[in-house]
Design a protein around this motif. Structure first.
Motif, PDB file in Angstrom:
ATOM      1  N   LEU A 145      37.519   6.553  16.413  1.00  0.00           N
ATOM      2  CA  LEU A 145      37.051   6.270  15.058  1.00  0.00           C
ATOM      3  C   LEU A 145      38.054   5.475  14.333  1.00  0.00           C
ATOM      4  O   LEU A 145      39.180   5.969  14.118  1.00  0.00           O
ATOM      5  CB  LEU A 145      36.883   7.765  14.335  1.00  0.00           C
ATOM      6  N   TYR A 146      37.889   4.558  13.615  1.00  0.00           N
ATOM      7  CA  TYR A 146      38.816   3.775  12.950  1.00  0.00           C
ATOM      8  C   TYR A 146      38.481   3.665  11.341  1.00  0.00           C
ATOM      9  O   TYR A 146      39.263   3.194  10.641  1.00  0.00           O
ATOM     10  CB  TYR A 146      39.154   2.432  13.477  1.00  0.00           C
ATOM     11  N   GLY A 147      37.179   4.053  11.066  1.00  0.00           N
ATOM     12  CA  GLY A 147      36.897   3.966   9.562  1.00  0.00           C
ATOM     13  C   GLY A 147      36.129   5.349   9.334  1.00  0.00           C
ATOM     14  O   GLY A 147      35.316   5.661  10.092  1.00  0.00           O
ATOM     15  N   ALA A 148      36.396   5.757   8.293  1.00  0.00           N
ATOM     16  CA  ALA A 148      35.524   6.810   7.712  1.00  0.00           C
ATOM     17  C   ALA A 148      34.382   6.349   6.692  1.00  0.00           C
ATOM     18  O   ALA A 148      35.010   5.592   5.646  1.00  0.00           O
ATOM     19  CB  ALA A 148      36.485   7.960   6.934  1.00  0.00           C
ATOM     20  N   PRO A 149      33.215   6.473   7.231  1.00  0.00           N
ATOM     21  CA  PRO A 149      32.287   5.749   6.363  1.00  0.00           C
ATOM     22  C   PRO A 149      32.158   6.310   5.024  1.00  0.00           C
ATOM     23  O   PRO A 149      31.885   7.543   4.797  1.00  0.00           O
ATOM     24  CB  PRO A 149      30.844   6.314   7.253  1.00  0.00           C
ATOM     25  N   PHE A 150      32.163   5.294   4.003  1.00  0.00           N
ATOM     26  CA  PHE A 150      31.813   5.554   2.639  1.00  0.00           C
ATOM     27  C   PHE A 150      30.365   5.598   2.519  1.00  0.00           C
ATOM     28  O   PHE A 150      29.741   6.588   1.757  1.00  0.00           O
ATOM     29  CB  PHE A 150      32.596   4.548   1.623  1.00  0.00           C
ATOM     30  N   TYR A 151      29.593   4.700   2.850  1.00  0.00           N
ATOM     31  CA  TYR A 151      28.198   4.613   2.909  1.00  0.00           C
ATOM     32  C   TYR A 151      27.877   3.740   4.099  1.00  0.00           C
ATOM     33  O   TYR A 151      28.560   3.033   4.810  1.00  0.00           O
ATOM     34  CB  TYR A 151      27.438   4.344   1.690  1.00  0.00           C
ATOM     35  N   GLY A 152      26.450   4.105   4.503  1.00  0.00           N
ATOM     36  CA  GLY A 152      25.919   3.575   5.735  1.00  0.00           C
ATOM     37  C   GLY A 152      24.317   3.054   5.128  1.00  0.00           C
ATOM     38  O   GLY A 152      23.981   3.645   4.238  1.00  0.00           O
ATOM     39  N   SER A 153      23.985   1.937   5.896  1.00  0.00           N
ATOM     40  CA  SER A 153      22.809   1.460   5.096  1.00  0.00           C
ATOM     41  C   SER A 153      22.172   0.305   6.259  1.00  0.00           C
ATOM     42  O   SER A 153      22.697  -0.002   7.382  1.00  0.00           O
ATOM     43  CB  SER A 153      23.039   0.295   4.124  1.00  0.00           C
ATOM     44  N   SER A 154      20.911   0.132   6.009  1.00  0.00           N
ATOM     45  CA  SER A 154      20.254  -0.700   6.557  1.00  0.00           C
ATOM     46  C   SER A 154      19.419  -1.697   5.611  1.00  0.00           C
ATOM     47  O   SER A 154      20.164  -1.866   4.756  1.00  0.00           O
ATOM     48  CB  SER A 154      19.015  -0.085   7.733  1.00  0.00           C
ATOM     49  N   SER A 155      18.307  -2.290   5.959  1.00  0.00           N
ATOM     50  CA  SER A 155      17.590  -3.099   4.908  1.00  0.00           C
ATOM     51  C   SER A 155      16.332  -2.912   5.148  1.00  0.00           C
ATOM     52  O   SER A 155      15.625  -2.532   5.896  1.00  0.00           O
ATOM     53  CB  SER A 155      17.960  -4.726   5.279  1.00  0.00           C
ATOM     54  N   PHE A 156      15.699  -3.082   3.702  1.00  0.00           N
ATOM     55  CA  PHE A 156      14.170  -2.768   3.594  1.00  0.00           C
ATOM     56  C   PHE A 156      13.603  -3.637   2.368  1.00  0.00           C
ATOM     57  O   PHE A 156      14.183  -4.458   1.594  1.00  0.00           O
ATOM     58  CB  PHE A 156      13.699  -1.330   3.625  1.00  0.00           C
ATOM     59  N   LEU A 157      12.226  -3.526   2.111  1.00  0.00           N
ATOM     60  CA  LEU A 157      11.639  -4.387   1.225  1.00  0.00           C
ATOM     61  C   LEU A 157      11.292  -3.185  -0.161  1.00  0.00           C
ATOM     62  O   LEU A 157      10.865  -2.133  -0.134  1.00  0.00           O
ATOM     63  CB  LEU A 157      10.411  -4.607   1.699  1.00  0.00           C
ATOM     64  N   PHE A 158      11.724  -4.055  -1.244  1.00  0.00           N
ATOM     65  CA  PHE A 158      11.539  -3.275  -2.717  1.00  0.00           C
ATOM     66  C   PHE A 158      10.386  -4.254  -2.968  1.00  0.00           C
ATOM     67  O   PHE A 158      10.072  -5.413  -3.120  1.00  0.00           O
ATOM     68  CB  PHE A 158      12.574  -3.619  -3.340  1.00  0.00           C
TER      69      PHE A 158
END
Length: 454
Positions: A145-158
């Motif tokens: 592990l080299y990064g501690a996730p601050f946030y994770g995301s994908s993409s979607f439609l608004f």
């Protein structure tokens, strides 16, 4: 996921050391002022969730007497090259970098960031097992592990439910791009100042190419074939890019080539667009910033598809410790605080549950307050993250990993050039065919020079 203008760019965070350092740090490199105070310089991307962290820093400082935090907050376009130069030259201006999942394996290979496994093992309260596995995977390299996730995301439609109903269209949970284009045409109201859709047009491999590459993937296109021959002029890629450009020119926001995610977020919250395809992380911000009427009518759907089962991207902004840091233990103290379960609860209680960093921890989705605040998009976010496949993002085989990017150092340069050509097609200064011809030639030369293409 955003504009990168130079090779190997990434965002940064800096931290300094406490009086007592553990065995992981170099005690000869301690950086403490005459007053006995240690100042941590933290460079952040100017995204909503990062600004929340900055506003809550008093909590960290109260829990860590003698340790102060100084933030450098910059737009991603400016932050990435500045931080890359610092870590590449080992200047040591930043102790902690806010680093994107694209950069993690590249920076790890270059020895610019340090593995966090030893810190995580000692910090049992941080609870590594609570981190969502797909997100943990993209901020790791060679099993570390080299990064501690601050946030994770994908993409979607608004999309606006009221405008869809008025236009007589129905947006399914899993729409196709054809359905979205048809809906955009019907909801487009130029006289009323409302575009059918807002899409990223701003140049940058993390701006317009982030969205466009997911369209290329699901239309059957790809960046390179298995021999690293560029495929930017292939029929599938050409069709995808032409679709994206036509959709923007016909039913997109005015002057689309100037808008990145910031512009589209403003468009959707101010009632100037009926739909927006972008990062799942902005769902909370959109609801928080929208007027009551728009907030009540804002809905979400999975990323549109054509040939693939899913097409959402996969991303994480994470915090990593630079190899040149003289304050590594103090750096971890800040990272642990900013990426912890406790911080997420603090952000929700103090700044609002739409302001928390989502997509990083399983426990976030068990919080009753978050379940209520994010009921319209939380499940879709998790579905999108879990469905993304960075190892096989396209219909055809590829020699690279990454959904909305190609995880090679040269991609920042290639992507920046290609994005400029695409922006030219969006603005009407050249055709899609000309844009892709130039892009094909540039990409071929770049991968040949790098030794991928013989």
């Amino acid at each position: 996921m955003r504009l990168r203008t130079r090779p190997l760019s990434a965002a940064a965070l800096a931290v300094a050391t406490l009086a007592t350092l553990s065995a992981c740090s170099d005690p000869t490199a301690e950086q403490t002022s005459a007053s006995g105070e240690t100042t941590i310089t933290v460079a952040l991307a100017a995204n909503p969730q990062m600004k929340t962290a900055e506003s809550l820093i008093a909590d960290f400082e109260q829990k860590n007497p003698g340790l102060k935090v100084k933030f450098t907050t910059l737009p991603e376009n400016d932050l990435r090259p500045a931080v890359t130069k610092d870590v590449a030259t080992k200047a040591g201006q930043y102790d902690v970098t806010m680093i994107g999942s694209y950069e993690v394996p590249i920076w790890a290979k270059n020895g610019w960031i340090v593995p966090l496994d030893d810190y995580v093992a000692k910090d049992t309260a941080w609870d590594s097992g609570d981190v969502l596995q797909p997100i943990k995977d993209i901020v790791s390299a060679d099993g570390k592990l080299y990064g501690a996730p601050f946030y994770g995301s994908s993409s979607f439609l608004f999309y606006r439910k009221d405008l869809a109903e008025k236009a007589g269209v129905k947006i399914p949970e899993k729409p196709t791009w054809k359905q979205v284009a048809d809906a955009a045409a019907k909801m487009d109201d130029k006289k009323g100042g409302v575009s059918g859709i807002c899409l990223r047009g701003l140049p940058g491999w993390g701006q317009n190419l982030a969205s466009l590459t997911t369209v290329i993937n699901t239309f059957g296109g790809r960046w390179f074939d298995e021999q690293w021959q560029p495929q930017l002029t292939s029929p599938e890629t050409t069709k995808a890019v032409q679709f994206y450009v036509d959709l923007l020119r016909e039913h997109g926001q005015p002057d689309a080539a100037k808008d990145g995610w910031e512009g589209c977020l403003q468009q959707i919250t101010q009632g100037k667009t009926a739909m927006w395809y972008d990062d799942t992380v902005f769902a909370g911000s959109a609801l928080q910033q929208a007027t009551p009427e728009i907030k009540d009518n804002l809905a979400f759907a999975l990323a549109p598809v054509e040939q693939t089962d899913a097409s959402g991207w996969l991303w994480s902004w994470a915090l990593g410790i630079t190899e040149s840091s003289k304050n590594k233990d103090a750096a971890w103290k800040f990272i642990s605080w900013a990426t912890s379960k406790e911080y997420i609860k603090l952000a929700g209680a103090k700044a609002g549950w739409d302001s928390i960093p989502p997509g990083s921890r399983t426990s976030t989705y068990d919080l009753p307050e978050y379940q209520e605040a994010a009921k319209s998009y939380a499940d879709l976010t998790l579905k999108s993250i879990n469905a993304a496949d960075p190892k096989q993002p396209t219909v055809q085989p590829v020699p690279y990993t990454g959904v909305q990017y190609v995880q090679i150092p040269e991609f920042t340069d290639i992507g920046d050039y290609v994005s400029q050509q695409v922006a030219g097609a969006i603005s009407g200064t050249q055709t899609v065919a000309d844009a892709l011809r130039k892009s094909q030639e540039y990409a071929a030369e770049a991968v040949k020079k790098a030794g991928y293409l013989k």
